[in-house]
Motif scaffolding. Structure first.
Motif, PDB file in Angstrom:
ATOM      1  N   MET A  12      39.670  44.553  40.910  1.00  0.00           N
ATOM      2  CA  MET A  12      40.963  45.222  41.017  1.00  0.00           C
ATOM      3  C   MET A  12      41.125  46.228  39.892  1.00  0.00           C
ATOM      4  O   MET A  12      40.830  45.945  38.733  1.00  0.00           O
ATOM      5  CB  MET A  12      42.092  44.195  40.964  1.00  0.00           C
ATOM      6  CG  MET A  12      43.441  44.792  41.228  1.00  0.00           C
ATOM      7  SD  MET A  12      44.698  43.535  41.375  1.00  0.00           S
ATOM      8  CE  MET A  12      46.127  44.560  41.706  1.00  0.00           C
ATOM      9  N   ASP A  13      41.586  47.431  40.246  1.00  0.00           N
ATOM     10  CA  ASP A  13      41.819  48.493  39.271  1.00  0.00           C
ATOM     11  C   ASP A  13      43.179  48.270  38.627  1.00  0.00           C
ATOM     12  O   ASP A  13      44.209  48.285  39.303  1.00  0.00           O
ATOM     13  CB  ASP A  13      41.779  49.856  39.966  1.00  0.00           C
ATOM     14  CG  ASP A  13      41.775  51.008  38.971  1.00  0.00           C
ATOM     15  OD1 ASP A  13      41.942  50.757  37.756  1.00  0.00           O
ATOM     16  OD2 ASP A  13      41.604  52.161  39.409  1.00  0.00           O
ATOM     17  N   LEU A 577      48.000  37.049  48.977  1.00  0.00           N
ATOM     18  CA  LEU A 577      47.997  35.763  48.280  1.00  0.00           C
ATOM     19  C   LEU A 577      47.359  35.960  46.914  1.00  0.00           C
ATOM     20  O   LEU A 577      46.276  36.543  46.801  1.00  0.00           O
ATOM     21  CB  LEU A 577      47.223  34.707  49.078  1.00  0.00           C
ATOM     22  CG  LEU A 577      47.795  34.348  50.463  1.00  0.00           C
ATOM     23  CD1 LEU A 577      46.885  33.340  51.164  1.00  0.00           C
ATOM     24  CD2 LEU A 577      49.218  33.788  50.339  1.00  0.00           C
ATOM     25  N   ILE A 578      48.047  35.471  45.864  1.00  0.00           N
ATOM     26  CA  ILE A 578      47.554  35.611  44.500  1.00  0.00           C
ATOM     27  C   ILE A 578      47.424  34.232  43.879  1.00  0.00           C
ATOM     28  O   ILE A 578      48.379  33.447  43.863  1.00  0.00           O
ATOM     29  CB  ILE A 578      48.521  36.456  43.642  1.00  0.00           C
ATOM     30  CG1 ILE A 578      48.658  37.865  44.222  1.00  0.00           C
ATOM     31  CG2 ILE A 578      48.052  36.521  42.199  1.00  0.00           C
ATOM     32  CD1 ILE A 578      49.675  38.731  43.491  1.00  0.00           C
ATOM     33  N   VAL A 600      43.598  39.000  49.176  1.00  0.00           N
ATOM     34  CA  VAL A 600      43.583  37.861  48.259  1.00  0.00           C
ATOM     35  C   VAL A 600      43.152  38.364  46.888  1.00  0.00           C
ATOM     36  O   VAL A 600      42.189  39.125  46.769  1.00  0.00           O
ATOM     37  CB  VAL A 600      42.612  36.752  48.733  1.00  0.00           C
ATOM     38  CG1 VAL A 600      42.529  35.640  47.692  1.00  0.00           C
ATOM     39  CG2 VAL A 600      43.055  36.194  50.079  1.00  0.00           C
ATOM     40  N   ILE A 601      43.874  37.933  45.846  1.00  0.00           N
ATOM     41  CA  ILE A 601      43.513  38.292  44.469  1.00  0.00           C
ATOM     42  C   ILE A 601      43.398  37.018  43.647  1.00  0.00           C
ATOM     43  O   ILE A 601      44.310  36.176  43.654  1.00  0.00           O
ATOM     44  CB  ILE A 601      44.564  39.227  43.829  1.00  0.00           C
ATOM     45  CG1 ILE A 601      44.684  40.519  44.631  1.00  0.00           C
ATOM     46  CG2 ILE A 601      44.201  39.530  42.376  1.00  0.00           C
ATOM     47  CD1 ILE A 601      45.787  41.446  44.131  1.00  0.00           C
ATOM     48  N   VAL A 633      40.865  41.601  52.453  1.00  0.00           N
ATOM     49  CA  VAL A 633      40.336  42.226  51.244  1.00  0.00           C
ATOM     50  C   VAL A 633      40.414  41.213  50.115  1.00  0.00           C
ATOM     51  O   VAL A 633      41.495  40.700  49.803  1.00  0.00           O
ATOM     52  CB  VAL A 633      41.136  43.497  50.882  1.00  0.00           C
ATOM     53  CG1 VAL A 633      40.611  44.101  49.580  1.00  0.00           C
ATOM     54  CG2 VAL A 633      41.064  44.510  52.009  1.00  0.00           C
ATOM     55  N   PHE A 634      39.275  40.934  49.504  1.00  0.00           N
ATOM     56  CA  PHE A 634      39.204  39.942  48.434  1.00  0.00           C
ATOM     57  C   PHE A 634      38.892  40.655  47.124  1.00  0.00           C
ATOM     58  O   PHE A 634      37.889  41.346  47.016  1.00  0.00           O
ATOM     59  CB  PHE A 634      38.121  38.901  48.763  1.00  0.00           C
ATOM     60  CG  PHE A 634      37.881  37.895  47.676  1.00  0.00           C
ATOM     61  CD1 PHE A 634      38.923  37.378  46.918  1.00  0.00           C
ATOM     62  CD2 PHE A 634      36.589  37.451  47.391  1.00  0.00           C
ATOM     63  CE1 PHE A 634      38.690  36.455  45.916  1.00  0.00           C
ATOM     64  CE2 PHE A 634      36.341  36.528  46.395  1.00  0.00           C
ATOM     65  CZ  PHE A 634      37.397  36.031  45.658  1.00  0.00           C
TER      66      PHE A 634
END
Length: 637
Positions: A12-13, A577-578, A600-601, A633-634
Motif C-alpha cells: 500500500m502506498d 476489510l482491515i 483487504v489490507i 485486491v489484497f
C-alpha cells in the motif's frame, strides 16, 4: 529464492495522491486515442503534440500571464506527495461516530494533499477567507521543502521550542510573491476536489484582488469566472480613515464549469413581493408594470400605437424602440397584458404577473450589509455566542453568519448530501452557517473545515482552532436548545449537529528513506522496514490513515468485527476489510476471503516474514474472487 511477483500482495502506498501523475493519466485518457504519437514509454512529448496540432510556440517568446519569483518552486511542492496523516481526536469531537462533519487542525497545504484521494471531485462548494496580505496578518510558511517539518515545529510536536511564523510585511522581500505562492498551491489542489457542478467563493479586498483574479484564471480557467460580488461590509463610515473609508470587500466566484453551473435563485423578499399590485382586478393575480420601450435597436420596434381613449402615440421615446413587434403587441393587448393607466390614455406598459416570474430572484453582485450583515455584526455574533467579555476580540475578522448563508443558498441546494469545504476556516463561521442552513431548509449539507492552530495571543495559551471548535459546539447547542422549544421536532429532529475532529501529524508508519544513507544507519533502516509501525500509534490512528490513503472519506462508516478470534474493521459494509493484528493466521485469511470484500489490507509484520503464508493468502483471495466472478485486491502495509 524470490517468490514470483504475482504471489505477493500489493504494498500500500502511504503517500497522498501524486497530483502530477494524475494529471498525466487524465491527459493520456483524453488524448491517447486521437494522438497516440504524443505518448511514448509513458512520457508526454509536448513538442510532438504541438506539431500534431500544426502549431509551434517558441518558449523564448514572452507570453501573457501572471508570473512571480517562486512560482516554479510553488508547483514543485504541489506535486510532492504528502507522507503525513490525519489523526482522530475523539475528545475534541461531538458525535464522532455519527456525524458527517469534519474539523481538521493543521497546515491546509498538507491537509489538501491528504484529501486528494478521498474527496477528489466530491466537494459541491468551497468558501475561503484567506489572509488579505495587508502586511499585518499571518502568512503560511513558504519553506517548500519542509512543509510538514515546519508545521510540526510550529505546533511543538518535534521540539520544545515552538517556532513562530512571521507576518508578511511590505518591508520584507517577496511581499506579493509569498502570498501568491501560498494561494496558488492551495487553490490548485482545491480545484481537484470540486464536483463538476461545484463552485468556489473567495473573500478578498483591494490589496490582492487583482492578483487573485489572475491566479484563479490560471487555475480554474478565465472562462469559468462567474462574478465579483461586492459586499458592503460597513454599517457606518470609518472616520479615522486617512483617504477613504473602505466600506466594501469582494467575493470572487468561479465554477468548475461555467457552461453548466448555475447559481440557485434567492428567495423573493416581502418588499419585492409587495411591489406587485392588481389595480384592475386581473384574475391572474398581482402584477408589476414593465416598460415596453428599450434602448436596444430592434428593427420592428418602431410603430404608432392608439390608446383605448383614442389618443395616438407616434412611437417609443426618442432613442428607444418597442420591445416587441406590432403583431406581438396586438397579441398582448388581446390577452389583457397591456396597461394603459386608469384613464386608458397612458403610454403602454407590459404587465408581468407574479405567477409568471421565476420562483426567486437571480443573485445580484451588490450585497448590502442590511441583507447579509456587517463586520460589526459578525464580531457581536461571535462574542455573544462565546459569551466573551465586552470589548474582547476573540477573532479579528470573522464573517457574518448571514453572509455565509447567502453563499450557501447560491452554491448549494440542500436537497442532496453536499460537502462544503473551507480550508481557511478561521473561527468556523461557515460551519455554523451550514448547521443553521440545514435547519432552515431541512438540507443535508456537511462541512469540512481546516484551520492552522495559530496562536491568538503572545502567551501561546489559545489558538484560532480552539476557538473554532468551541464555536461549533456552542452553535450546535444553541440550535439544539431552540429545537427543544419548538412544537415541530419531527422535521428537524435528525439534524447533524456534530463534527469529527482530526489533527495533522506524522504518519503512523516509519517510512523507508530511499536515498543513500550511511552504513551505520542501514541496519536501523532495515529494522524499521520490518517493524515500521510507530509505537505511539493507536489502532484508530492507523485505521484512519489507511482509510484516507485508500481513498475513503473520513466520515465513512466503520464497524469492528471478530474473525478467527482477530479484530477486523469493516468499511462500507464490508467493501474493505482491515486487520491490524500482528499475527495473521490461515484461519483468518479463510474468513476474510469468505466475506468476499473488494479489498483487504493487513499489516506486513503480521506475516512475521512468512512468505509462504503471504503467497497462500494471495491464492486464497484469487480463488474466492474467481468463484464469485469478482476481484479482491489484497494489500499489505
Amino acid at each position: 529464492m524470490n517468490k514470483p511477483e504475482h504471489t505477493q500482495p500489493e504494498k500500500m502506498d502511504l503517500r497522498s495522491m501524486d497530483v502530477a501523475q494524475s494529471k498525466r493519466d487524465e491527459l493520456k485518457r483524453c488524448l491517447g486515442q486521437a494522438f497516440p504519437e504524443v505518448f511514448a514509454e509513458g512520457v508526454i512529448d509536448f513538442d510532438q503534440l504541438k506539431r500534431a496540432l500544426g502549431k509551434w510556440v517558441d518558449p523564448s517568446k514572452e507570453r501573457f500571464g501572471l508570473n512571480w519569483p517562486g512560482k516554479a518552486q510553488c508547483m514543485k511542492i504541489v506535486q510532492q506527495p504528502s507522507v503525513a496523516t490525519l489523526k482522530p481526536v475523539r475528545e475534541d469531537s461531538v458525535s464522532f461516530d455519527e456525524t458527517e462533519n469534519l474539523f481538521i487542525e493543521g497546515d491546509n497545504l498538507e491537509v489538501l494533499k491528504l484529501l486528494q484521494k478521498s474527496y477528489f471531485g466530491k466537494v459541491k462548494m468551497i468558501y475561503i477567507d484567506p489572509p488579505y496580505n495587508t502586511g499585518n496578518e499571518f502568512i503560511y510558511p513558504d519553506k517548500f521543502a519542509e512543509t510538514l517539518e515546519t508545521y510540526l515545529a510550529y505546533t511543538g510536536q518535534i521540539d520544545d521550542e515552538r517556532r513562530k511564523f512571521s507576518t508578511n510585511s511590505e518591508s520584507e522581500g517577496r511581499y506579493h510573491s509569498r502570498w501568491l505562492s501560498m494561494m496558488y498551491s492551495r487553490l490548485y489542489l482545491a480545484r481537484n476536489l470540486l464536483r463538476d457542478d461545484g463552485s468556489i467563493f473567495i473573500s478578498i479586498d483591494d490589496h490582492e484582488q487583482h492578483n487573485l483574479r489572475h491566479v484563479c484564471n490560471d487555475i480554474f480557467g478565465e472562462e469559468n469566472f462567474v462574478a465579483t460580488v461586492i459586499w458592503h461590509k460597513m454599517d457606518s463610515p470609518k472616520n479615522t480613515a486617512v483617504h477613504f473609508s473602505e466600506d466594501h470587500e469582494y467575493i470572487l466566484v468561479y465554477s468548475r464549469n461555467a457552461e453548466t453551473w448555475r447559481p440557485n435563485l434567492l428567495p423573493r423578499t416581502e418588499e419585492m413581493t409587495a411591489r406587485y399590485k392588481n389595480p384592475d382586478n386581473d384574475p391572474r393575480g398581482p402584477w408589476l408594470l414593465s416598460d415596453l420601450a428599450a434602448r436596444n435597436y430592434y428593427s420592428q420596434g418602431r410603430y404608432p400605437i392608439t390608446t383605448p381613449s383614442g389618443k395616438v402615440i407616434s412611437g417609443p421615446p426618442a432613442g428607444s424602440y418597442w420591445r416587441v413587434s406590432k403583431d406581438k403587441f396586438d397579441e398582448l393587448h388581446r390577452d389583457n397584458r397591456i396597461w394603459w393607466g386608469a384613464a386608458g390614455d397612458n403610454r403602454p406598459g407590459m404587465k408581468r404577473f407574479l405567477s409568471d416570474v421565476k420562483d426567486g430572484v437571480v443573485p445580484q453582485t451588490y450585497w448590502n450589509w442590511k441583507d447579509v450583515g456587517s463586520t460589526r455584526h459578525s464580531k457581536q455574533e461571535l462574542s455573544q455566542l462565546m459569551e466573551a467579555a465586552s470589548g474582547e476580540d476573540l477573532f479579528i475578522t470573522p464573517k457574518p453568519v448571514a453572509l455565509m448563508k447567502r453563499i450557501l443558498q447560491i452554491g448549494t441546494s440542500g436537497k442532496e448530501p453536499e460537502v462544503v469545504l473551507d480550508f481557511f476556516a478561521g473561527s468556523a463561521t461557515i460551519a455554523q452557517a451550514v448547521l443553521e442552513k440545514n435547519i432552515d431548509d431541512g438540507g443535508s449539507r456537511s462541512f469540512v473545515c481546516v484551520q492552522l492552530p495559530e496562536y491568538m495571543n503572545e502567551d501561546n495559551t489559545g489558538t484560532i482552532a480552539d476557538t473554532a471548535r468551541e464555536r461549533i459546539r456552542r452553535a450546535a447547542k444553541k440550535i439544539s436548545d431552540a429545537k427543544q422549544n419548538e412544537l415541530d421536532l419531527k422535521s428537524k429532529g435528525n439534524a447533524d449537529l456534530g463534527f469529527k475532529a482530526f489533527r495533522l501529524g506524522r504518519s503512523n508508519f516509519r517510512l523507508w528513506e530511499g536515498e543513500a544513507i550511511a552504513d551505520d544507519q542501514l541496519s536501523k533502516q532495515l529494522e524499521m522496514h520490518i517493524d515500521h509501525l510507530s509505537d505511539a500509534a493507536s489502532a484508530e490512528d492507523v485505521l484512519y490513515e489507511l482509510l484516507l490513503k485508500a481513498g475513503f472519506q473520513l466520515t465513512t462508516r466503520v464497524t469492528a468485527l471478530e474473525m478467527a478470534e482477530k479484530r477486523v474493521f469493516s468499511v462500507e459494509d464490508g467493501a474493505l476489510l482491515i486487520c491490524l493484528d500482528k499475527e495473521i493466521t490461515p484461519e483468518l485469511i479463510d474468513e476474510l476471503a469468505e466475506a468476499n470484500p473488494l479489498q483487504v489490507i493487513c499489516l506486513d509484520e503480521g506475516f512475521k516474514g512468512n512468505d509462504q503464508l503471504k503467497a497462500n493468502a494471495v491464492q486464497t483471495f484469487k480463488a474466492r474472487a474467481q468463484a464469485e466472478e469478482s476481484e479482491i485486491v489484497f494489500k499489505t502495509v
